[in-house]
Design an enzyme around this catalytic site. Structure first.
Site, PDB file in Angstrom:
ATOM      1  N   LYS A  98       0.842  -1.201   0.000  1.00  0.00           N
ATOM      2  CA  LYS A  98       0.000   0.000   0.000  1.00  0.00           C
ATOM      3  C   LYS A  98       0.874   1.246   0.000  1.00  0.00           C
ATOM      4  CE  LYS A  98      -3.939   1.892   2.625  1.00  0.00           C
ATOM      5  NZ  LYS A  98      -4.714   1.745   3.884  1.00  0.00           N
ATOM      6  N   SER A 153      -9.702   1.974   3.022  1.00  0.00           N
ATOM      7  CA  SER A 153      -8.858   2.705   2.102  1.00  0.00           C
ATOM      8  C   SER A 153      -7.926   1.820   1.280  1.00  0.00           C
ATOM      9  CB  SER A 153      -8.009   3.726   2.868  1.00  0.00           C
ATOM     10  OG  SER A 153      -7.089   3.067   3.717  1.00  0.00           O
ATOM     11  N   SER A 187      -9.606  -0.466   7.175  1.00  0.00           N
ATOM     12  CA  SER A 187      -9.052  -0.321   5.818  1.00  0.00           C
ATOM     13  C   SER A 187      -8.354  -1.557   5.263  1.00  0.00           C
ATOM     14  CB  SER A 187      -8.090   0.866   5.766  1.00  0.00           C
ATOM     15  OG  SER A 187      -8.813   2.067   5.830  1.00  0.00           O
TER      16      SER A 187
END
Lengths: 98, 501
Positions: B84, B159, B183
């Site tokens: 990420k 997210s 997330s």
């Protein structure tokens, strides 16, 4: 709980160093008022004698070993600076008009 | 485990590691297969923000050379992984999905990346995310949304939608996510993948760009519980560079996943995380999964956590407060975007212009909300009261874990929604995290794993397992047992049913 007005948004934006357009003030005022109304539910909980939690897993007196370690390379930091001059960060003037 | 079928991108991480270690395939072949897959599908999915083809192939070749030299390889050596874009990694940009960090190349590796490198894993690139991890749909990325491989018109969660979509699109067998309010888990739920939020402090936050420091936690994303355990064991453990890192042994998650036995375990259903607001297909599959756990020999009881009702409200005071402070560092002075520096404008003007142009709408909303919650006159009523509610939620967990070993709930109230549906309706967006937030507030650990496709829309549904702090192994024990029972019923993992792109 108070509604958040356009003036409040303008004030918050100033505090947070965010320039906002005129048209955005009303939009954010509506949205922030709705969010604040929703989160104000925390006040429904009777918690006068409850201690606050700032950190989920408390750890105390965390220190690292007192040993010299290399820092970041100056050239690597300079390469990512928005402006670099005379081996320093160059910044805009720090005093305003007022 | 031998390679099953012709396609290297459809294998588990464990299978790939074994095949690389035994010489059945080379790490370079495995990496090339995934890079080719990214080339062919990422235009449609947009899971990645940056791909480093040359570095990935160089790492893979180094692993192959190491093997040829007779050196022992670690359990995930040569296996590709996606990271990420909120974790720093030298050599590639770290943008956090924001314009304010466009093109920023951090001069150092985060501890998570350092551990992936030390394990000889092949980092393919960085994945898309809601800007600074603020969102539940990945629509708040400044670089455009990621699409859900199950239906490209729908969100992949957020997210960490990029990491979850990369797994579901077979672009990577493993990924790293971060979980501040769900997330990792909510994207896992809506993409039919597995995601774990470890105990707070279980994985180092050094080099993780902070959203809310008391809530943020990096963790593993995978297509199976066993693969997740291997990655968890690779990244977890004490780090002196993170003062909140727990100085204790990592629970043996790999052994727990291998055990996969719930006989005699006490499992609690959280009364407050069901009923109104939960889609019918989500509830049906959740109930069926609970029946399976009962049939496997678990002792299932209902448990009340009365203060969970206030978790969302407390979270949306604590998170913006911490975020407004953390994001003050993006001031255009030392790194990142700088706007309006014309030699006349003052530093205040430049900061305000930089932040206006550098931040998206959701980030601005949360910064202003946090600034409001922390302002004098409101501090006690909002932030102070939210911190007290946080204590009560931790107490609810403590009481529950006196009666049961783990708690379960649906991970998310609904399946994946359409892109655009909630993007300018913050409160509707926030409700996606209603079941995942309590764990972040209390700092304990949780997993989401897929339990089927909802009857009404054919989209994946996730079940959340919650365990006490430092009992991350229980997640894997329960998750693995349930996953095995579902695989026995279906003949394969749920992800095998994802449409081909």
């Amino acid at each position: 709980m108070p509604d958040i007005s356009r003036d409040d948004v303008a004030h918050l934006a100033r505090l947070a160093r965010l320039r906002l357009g005129e048209d955005e003030l009303t939009h954010y005022a509506d949205q922030l008022s709705a969010i604040v109304e929703a989160v104000a539910r925390v006040s429904e909980v009777a918690a006068a004698d409850v201690p606050p939690t700032s950190h989920p897993i408390p750890v105390v007196n965390v220190v690292r070993a007192d040993e010299i370690r290399p820092g970041l390379a100056r050239e690597a930091v300079a390469a990512m600076a928005p402006a670099w001059e005379d081996d320093r960060f160059r910044v805009p003037r720090i005093l305003g008009e007022e | 485990m031998a390679i099953d079928g012709p396609d290297l991108t459809r294998q588990s991480a464990a299978t790939l590691a074994d095949a690389i270690s035994s010489g059945e395939v080379s790490a370079e072949e495995v990496t090339r297969a995934h890079l080719d897959r990214i080339d062919s599908v990422d235009g449609a999915v947009h899971a990645f923000l940056h791909v480093d083809r040359d570095a990935a192939l160089a790492t893979a070749r180094a692993v192959d050379a190491k093997r040829s030299s007779g050196a022992a390889l670690g359990p995930l050596a040569g296996v590709p992984i996606a990271v990420k874009d909120v974790l720093t990694m030298a050599g590639l940009p770290t943008t956090c999905g924001s314009r304010v960090l466009e093109g920023w190349r951090p001069p150092y590796d985060s501890t998570v990346v350092e551990r992936l490198r030390a394990a000889d894993m092949v980092i393919l690139g960085k994945t898309n995310m809601d800007e600074f991890a603020m969102g539940s749909s990945t629509e708040h990325s400044a670089y455009g949304p990621t699409r859900n491989p199950w239906d490209l018109e729908r969100i992949p969660g957020g997210s960490g939608g990029g990491s979850a979509a990369a797994l579901a699109a077979f672009e990577a067998p493993l990924a790293i996510g971060t979980d501040t309010g769900g997330s990792i888990r909510q994207p896992a739920a809506v993409t039919g993948t597995v995601g774990v939020k470890p105990t707070y402090g279980g994985v180092s936050r050094y080099g993780l760009v902070a959203l809310a420091s008391s809530l943020d936690q990096a963790g593993p994303c995978a297509r199976s519980v066993g693969d997740s355990a291997l990655l968890h064991a690779t990244i977890a453990g004490h780090d002196p560079r993170d003062s909140t890192s727990i100085d204790a042994p990592v629970p043996d998650v790999v052994a727990a996943a291998a055990l996969g036995d719930v006989r005699g375990m006490r499992i609690g259903l959280v009364r407050e995380l069901s009923g109104e607001g939960y889609q019918s297909g989500v509830q049906q599959l959740f109930q069926r999964a609970v029946e399976i756990l009962t049939n496997l020999g678990a002792d299932v009881v209902e448990v009340g956590c009365p203060n969970f009702e206030y978790a969302l409200a407390a979270y949306y005071l604590i998170l913006p407060s911490e975020a407004s402070s953390n994001l003050a560092r993006f001031d255009g002075m030392r790194y990142g975007l700088r706007v309006g520096d014309d030699g006349q404008a003052s530093v205040e003007d430049v900061m305000s212009l930089t932040r206006e142009q550098g931040f998206g709408a959701e980030v601005k909303r949360r910064i202003m909300l946090g600034t409001y919650a922390l302002s004098s006159g409101y501090y006690d009523a909002y932030y102070g009261q939210a911190q007290k509610v946080r204590t009560l939620i931790a107490r609810d967990f403590a009481n529950a874990f006196e009666k049961v070993d783990v708690l379960v709930s649906p991970t998310a109230p609904t399946t994946a929604f359409k892109i655009g549906e909630k993007v300018d309706d913050p409160i509707a967006m926030y409700l996606n995290d209603i079941a995942t937030i309590p764990v972040n507030l209390a700092g304990n650990c949780a997993m989401s794993l897929p339990i089927g496709l909802a009857l009404e829309d054919g989209l994946p549904v996730g079940l959340q397992i919650m365990a006490p702090a430092l009992a991350d192994d229980r997640l894997y024990r329960v998750g693995s047992a349930l996953e095995q029972a579902l695989v026995d019923a279906w003949g394969h993992l749920l992800i095998e049913e994802v449409p081909s792109l």
